[in-house]
Design a protein around this motif. Structure first.
Motif, PDB file in Angstrom:
ATOM      1  N   UNK A 150       1.054  -0.719   0.119  1.00  0.00           N
ATOM      2  CA  UNK A 150      -0.192   0.521   0.108  1.00  0.00           C
ATOM      3  C   UNK A 150       1.378   1.380   0.484  1.00  0.00           C
ATOM      4  N   UNK A 151       0.454   1.794  -1.023  1.00  0.00           N
ATOM      5  CA  UNK A 151       1.461   3.015  -1.151  1.00  0.00           C
ATOM      6  C   UNK A 151       0.473   4.493  -0.551  1.00  0.00           C
ATOM      7  N   UNK A 152       0.761   5.907   0.011  1.00  0.00           N
ATOM      8  CA  UNK A 152       0.371   6.669  -0.617  1.00  0.00           C
ATOM      9  C   UNK A 152       1.521   8.013  -0.613  1.00  0.00           C
ATOM     10  N   UNK A 153       0.678   9.049  -1.505  1.00  0.00           N
ATOM     11  CA  UNK A 153       1.273   9.768  -1.660  1.00  0.00           C
ATOM     12  C   UNK A 153       1.817  11.011  -1.539  1.00  0.00           C
ATOM     13  N   UNK A 154       2.342  12.235  -1.267  1.00  0.00           N
ATOM     14  CA  UNK A 154       2.643  13.292  -0.127  1.00  0.00           C
ATOM     15  C   UNK A 154       3.125  14.572  -1.703  1.00  0.00           C
ATOM     16  N   UNK A 155       2.451  15.181  -1.213  1.00  0.00           N
ATOM     17  CA  UNK A 155       2.719  16.286  -2.525  1.00  0.00           C
ATOM     18  C   UNK A 155       3.017  17.815  -1.952  1.00  0.00           C
TER      19      UNK A 155
ATOM     20  N   UNK B 109       4.971   6.078  10.379  1.00  0.00           N
ATOM     21  CA  UNK B 109       5.452   5.775   9.030  1.00  0.00           C
ATOM     22  C   UNK B 109       6.302   6.673   8.357  1.00  0.00           C
ATOM     23  N   UNK B 110       5.345   8.188   8.652  1.00  0.00           N
ATOM     24  CA  UNK B 110       6.603   8.923   8.749  1.00  0.00           C
ATOM     25  C   UNK B 110       6.197  10.392   9.417  1.00  0.00           C
ATOM     26  N   UNK B 111       6.788  11.629   9.937  1.00  0.00           N
ATOM     27  CA  UNK B 111       6.350  12.672   9.995  1.00  0.00           C
ATOM     28  C   UNK B 111       7.157  14.139   9.581  1.00  0.00           C
ATOM     29  N   UNK B 112       5.916  14.663   8.787  1.00  0.00           N
ATOM     30  CA  UNK B 112       6.314  15.817   8.544  1.00  0.00           C
ATOM     31  C   UNK B 112       7.204  17.380  10.256  1.00  0.00           C
ATOM     32  N   UNK B 113       7.642  17.429   9.957  1.00  0.00           N
ATOM     33  CA  UNK B 113       7.457  18.540  11.338  1.00  0.00           C
ATOM     34  C   UNK B 113       7.955  20.386  10.119  1.00  0.00           C
ATOM     35  N   UNK B 114       7.841  20.794  11.510  1.00  0.00           N
ATOM     36  CA  UNK B 114       8.403  21.831  11.556  1.00  0.00           C
ATOM     37  C   UNK B 114       9.494  22.481  11.420  1.00  0.00           C
ATOM     38  N   UNK B 115      10.388  23.105  10.495  1.00  0.00           N
ATOM     39  CA  UNK B 115      11.251  23.058  10.910  1.00  0.00           C
ATOM     40  C   UNK B 115      12.331  24.872  11.198  1.00  0.00           C
TER      41      UNK B 115
ATOM     42  N   UNK C   8       6.717  14.819  -6.581  1.00  0.00           N
ATOM     43  CA  UNK C   8       5.339  13.554  -5.899  1.00  0.00           C
ATOM     44  C   UNK C   8       6.269  12.559  -4.850  1.00  0.00           C
ATOM     45  N   UNK C   9       5.779  12.370  -4.182  1.00  0.00           N
ATOM     46  CA  UNK C   9       6.231  11.638  -3.237  1.00  0.00           C
ATOM     47  C   UNK C   9       5.490  10.238  -2.651  1.00  0.00           C
ATOM     48  N   UNK C  10       5.828   8.978  -3.731  1.00  0.00           N
ATOM     49  CA  UNK C  10       5.379   7.876  -3.231  1.00  0.00           C
ATOM     50  C   UNK C  10       5.461   7.373  -2.141  1.00  0.00           C
ATOM     51  N   UNK C  11       5.061   7.076  -0.844  1.00  0.00           N
ATOM     52  CA  UNK C  11       5.990   6.052   0.402  1.00  0.00           C
ATOM     53  C   UNK C  11       5.112   5.556   0.967  1.00  0.00           C
ATOM     54  N   UNK C  12       5.818   3.885   1.327  1.00  0.00           N
ATOM     55  CA  UNK C  12       5.665   2.836   1.686  1.00  0.00           C
ATOM     56  C   UNK C  12       6.461   1.939   2.549  1.00  0.00           C
ATOM     57  N   UNK C  13       5.174   1.137   2.773  1.00  0.00           N
ATOM     58  CA  UNK C  13       6.762   0.714   3.862  1.00  0.00           C
ATOM     59  C   UNK C  13       8.358   0.365   3.790  1.00  0.00           C
TER      60      UNK C  13
ATOM     61  N   UNK D 234       9.579   7.126  -2.907  1.00  0.00           N
ATOM     62  CA  UNK D 234      10.281   8.168  -4.404  1.00  0.00           C
ATOM     63  C   UNK D 234       9.580   8.643  -4.757  1.00  0.00           C
ATOM     64  N   UNK D 235      10.086   9.856  -5.313  1.00  0.00           N
ATOM     65  CA  UNK D 235       9.422  11.205  -5.934  1.00  0.00           C
ATOM     66  C   UNK D 235       9.596  10.290  -7.869  1.00  0.00           C
ATOM     67  N   UNK D 236       8.493  10.072  -7.759  1.00  0.00           N
ATOM     68  CA  UNK D 236       7.985   9.927  -9.345  1.00  0.00           C
ATOM     69  C   UNK D 236       7.898  11.075 -10.302  1.00  0.00           C
ATOM     70  N   UNK D 237       7.202  12.175  -9.918  1.00  0.00           N
ATOM     71  CA  UNK D 237       7.083  13.018 -10.485  1.00  0.00           C
ATOM     72  C   UNK D 237       7.036  14.032  -9.857  1.00  0.00           C
TER      73      UNK D 237
END
Length: 554
Positions: A6-11, A190-196, A419-424, A428-431
């Motif tokens: 299972x893959x999620x996209x993060x953009x 799976x992932x954390x998107x963090x304030x930088x 466009x990041x495709x992310x799974x366990x 990878x950035x696909x486009x």
């Protein structure tokens, strides 16, 4: 047979190349959620542009998949684009009580985006949007009702921190829910998107309670002087503290700034702020403004409090006329892009005898190094996606994650539009999705382009000249002397000779155009080129030249 991964996209559509304009898309198959919907802060040299918002081409192309927009808190760089974006995609907006109240205020004040659907979600609650579940986790920031988001997807749990700090003694509300973050870390994230934003600052951020002690000391030190305090409108913790300190020192408080009053009134309705009796002056008289025991709280969004201080320095402020021995306390940071204006304003106030206090009467709303390491350690994510900042800040946040055990190859440095495709098992950035800035000028979005900005810059640097010609429809001849108006480039010494030269050139071009039956467009072009050459030869200036032609029946 092996189960399909299972893959999620993060953009990210904003917030990954500069501070502000935060917006991130999360997509799983036929469901999309959008995290935050922010604008950028207008700079001092923005040539009249109100602000910029993310390019939402990707959202418009996929609007049928979007299940909602979720807001982490009510700062402009997270909600400022709502009135412009939501009418385009027509989905509900979810946020905590203060966040939703301020979105509604913003929509009403602009008169844009009326009719958008808002839904209030309290800290600790969870909503379901298609294949996603989103949990609102209590956080601390420089505005009440801020949250982190735990996003449950078929691919795994993703935590979006929003803007945050770890404050163990906040003035309004409780502390960040570290226990819940630890429990999620135990489950597996799976992932954390963090304030930088503050990833390059050592140590930890200070608590608002510590700022209160320093402000109290300043009140005692300047007990016989009128006080003017500059802060950010959204920092209700700070405003609450100042009001309570003023009451202890038997001073009256005058609030100034529409943004602060809006936030203040909504925070009061929700019970986040309490006002001691007989402390606030809501409609001050001149005598009350001039009293020695008064405290002005001057606040706005980002650069707006500096605008108010500039009016004070120039003597044009509607309430405050400075006098020697007034004390100005800065309870905010200096805003980037306004350094020259800040320096001139402070110099002018000091010349007029105002005492300036730069002492640390401010605490940041963003996590510093040790807080980021704490969050990474609690959550124990498989991947870290540093967000909300310029590249150097995001890179520093990634390096901090590495120090607490996150593998270097699992620290993902994205750019807006990736466009990041992310799974366990993989990332990878696909486009690339369309990403960039859309300009907001008044109520229009995207109508002003680079050419218009360059023209505004030219007007600022070189001035403008308008030439108006009035012709008869029957004879085709001039019916009046050309009307010529110049702004911003002619000094009095050269005005007569230069204007006489322009008149001669215009009359010569008109005569030639009438004789050769040239069309209007050609006449305008010839006037622009001839007058432009003349002005550059005479003054080394290239003003914007506008020719207007009117035809009147004879």
């Amino acid at each position: 047979m092996e189960e399909e991964e299972k893959t999620i996209r993060i953009i990210p559509l904003g917030g990954f190349n500069k501070l502000g304009m935060n917006m991130t898309v999360m997509e799983y198959q036929n469901d999309i959620i959008v995290i935050d919907c922010g604008a950028s802060f207008p700079q001092n040299n923005s040539f009249g542009i109100d602000t910029t918002i993310p390019d939402i081409t990707y959202l418009k192309e996929n609007r049928e998949k979007i299940r909602g927009v979720i807001l982490t808190h009510a700062h402009e760089d997270h909600i400022g684009a709502v009135p412009y974006v939501l009418p385009e995609i027509d989905v509900p907006v979810y946020g905590t009580p203060l966040t939703v109240a301020l979105v509604k205020k913003k929509v009403a004040s602009l008169g844009i985006g009326e009719g958008i659907r808002t839904k209030v979600i309290r800290q600790g609650n969870t909503i379901k949007l298609g294949e996603f579940r989103v949990e609102f986790i209590k956080s601390n920031h420089s505005i009440p009702d801020s949250v982190m988001l735990a996003i449950y997807s078929p691919a795994g749990i993703i935590i979006h921190t929003g803007d945050f700090k770890v404050d163990y003694a906040p003035v309004i509300g409780g502390s960040i829910d570290l226990q819940r973050l630890g429990m999620l870390g135990y489950k597996g994230v799976l992932a954390v998107m963090s304030d930088s934003t503050n990833s390059m600052r050592k140590g930890s951020s200070e608590s608002e309670a510590m700022v209160a002690d320093r402000i109290d000391a300043l009140f005692a030190q300047h007990r016989h002087e009128r006080l003017i305090i500059s802060t950010f409108a959204s920092n209700m913790d700070r405003v609450q503290q100042i009001i309570e300190i003023a009451e202890r020192h038997k001073r009256k408080v005058i609030l100034h700034g529409d943004d602060m009053k809006n936030i203040f009134s909504e925070a009061m309705k929700l019970g986040y702020i309490t006002i001691p009796e007989n402390t606030l002056i809501e409609e001050p008289t001149k005598e009350e403004c001039d009293a020695d025991d008064v405290v002005f709280i001057i606040a706005g969004q980002h650069g707006e409090s500096l605008t108010e201080l500039t009016k004070i320095a120039e003597g044009s402020h509607e309430l405050i006329r400075v006098r020697p021995k007034d004390t100005l306390i800065f309870s905010s940071i200096q805003v980037r892009g306004y350094e020259d204006t800040f320096s001139r304003t402070i110099s002018s106030l000091e010349t007029q005898g105002v005492h300036i206090e730069y002492r640390q009467a401010h605490a940041t709303g963003h996590a510093c190094e040790e807080e980021l390491k704490l969050i990474y350690s609690l959550i124990r994510p498989e991947y870290v996606i540093p967000a909300h900042g310029e590249f150097r800040q995001r890179r520093a946040a990634g390096e901090l994650a590495e120090t607490v055990g996150v593998e270097k190859e699992k620290i993902l440095m994205l750019d807006d539009g990736d466009v990041l495709e992310l799974s366990e098992k993989s990332a990878k950035v696909v486009k690339k999705a369309p990403a960039g800035e859309m300009i907001v000028d008044g109520s229009g979005v995207g109508a002003i382009g680079q050419r218009e900005l360059e023209e505004r810059s030219r007007i600022l640097d070189n001035g403008v000249i308008v030439i108006e010609l009035c012709f008869g429809t029957r004879s085709g001849s001039l019916l009046a002397r050309p009307a010529i108006v110049s702004k911003g480039f002619l000094d009095k010494r050269k005005q007569k000779s230069v204007m006489d030269g322009i008149y001669s050139i215009v009359l010569g071009e008109v005569s030639r155009a009438v004789e050769q039956s040239l069309p209007e467009t050609e006449l305008k072009k010839e006037i622009k080129e001839s007058v432009g050459r003349f002005l550059f030869e005479q003054m080394r200036k290239k003003p914007v030249i506008i020719t207007m032609i009117t035809k009147i029946p004879e």
